[in-house]
Design an enzyme around this catalytic site. Structure first.
Site, PDB file in Angstrom:
ATOM      1  CG  HIS A   1       0.127   7.052   5.225  1.00 44.77           C
ATOM      2  ND1 HIS A   1       1.214   7.632   6.119  1.00 44.77           N
ATOM      3  CD2 HIS A   1       0.590   5.505   5.166  1.00 44.77           C
ATOM      4  CE1 HIS A   1       1.986   6.550   6.265  1.00 44.77           C
ATOM      5  NE2 HIS A   1       1.677   5.463   5.865  1.00 44.77           N
TER       6      HIS A   1
ATOM      7  N   GLY B   1       0.830  -1.106  -0.013  1.00 42.36           N
ATOM      8  CA  GLY B   1      -0.090   0.074   0.032  1.00 42.36           C
ATOM      9  C   GLY B   1       0.933   1.146  -0.200  1.00 42.36           C
TER      10      GLY B   1
ATOM     11  CD  GLU C   1      -1.066   2.757   2.835  1.00 44.77           C
ATOM     12  OE1 GLU C   1      -0.611   3.952   2.759  1.00 44.77           O
ATOM     13  OE2 GLU C   1      -0.308   1.662   2.910  1.00 44.77           O
TER      14      GLU C   1
ATOM     15  CG  LEU D   1       6.658   1.189   1.501  1.00 46.64           C
ATOM     16  CD1 LEU D   1       6.368   1.522   0.187  1.00 46.64           C
ATOM     17  CD2 LEU D   1       7.815   0.099   1.544  1.00 46.64           C
TER      18      LEU D   1
HETATM   19 NI    NI Z   1       2.265   3.591   5.825  1.00 46.44          NI
END
Ligand code: NI
Length: 168
Positions: free
Chosen positions: A140, A47, A137, A95
């Protein structure tokens, strides 16, 4: 043409901003989605949210095909969680926060409204890994990181080990 994008890491203020809605469903958006999918694959992610590549826009891509059969990359634009059910715990990583993996509690299934790259409105009920990734996500897009959802003790341990900056 289909170049990759640079990942933003924890400490970058863009990761803490609330992202802006997308209003133009044009060729440029399609290109951005393609670039994000390429970047996600290259980084071995399942993702990726736009703020993680420096775009403060309400856009995420997900592709859980490495762990679930018959899945393919998907973009969700202006996603919103309408409803959630249950609770489950899974290990998450990000990430933007390399070397940190921790168990996170989230609803087991969610009903999500979003637009596809053509601007068409969709409503989908998600469960399992896809529900988890999409929730991560969407966080985020609201400036929330998964380390905000772990115990303060574990978070402090990662700060002490230098994996999370003291002001994260
Ligand atoms: Ni993330």
């Amino acid at each position: 043409m289909n170049s990759t994008m640079k990942i933003r890491y924890i400490g970058d203020p863009i990761l803490r901003k609330k992202a802006e809605p997308i209003t133009e469903f044009d060729q440029k958006l399609k290109h951005t989605v393609e670039q994000m999918v390429t970047t996600m694959h290259l980084e071995d992610g399942i993702g990726l949210a736009a703020p993680q590549v420096g775009l403060s826009k309400r856009l995420l891509v997900v592709d859980i095909s490495p762990i679930v059969k018959n899945e393919k990359p998907q973009a969700c634009i202006n996603p919103e969680i309408l409803d959630s059910e249950g609770e489950c715990v899974e290990e998450e990583g990000c990430l933007s926060i390399p070397d940190v993996m921790e168990m996170v509690v989230r609803p087991e299934s969610v009903t999500v409204a979003y637009q596809n790259v053509e601007g068409e409105k969709k409503v989908e009920k998600l469960s399992g890994w896809k529900a988890r990734v999409v929730q991560h996500e969407i966080d985020h897009l609201n400036g929330i990181l998964f380390i905000d959802r772990i115990s303060p003790l574990k978070r402090q341990m990662h700060i002490n080990k230098g994996r999370i900056p003291a002001t994260y």
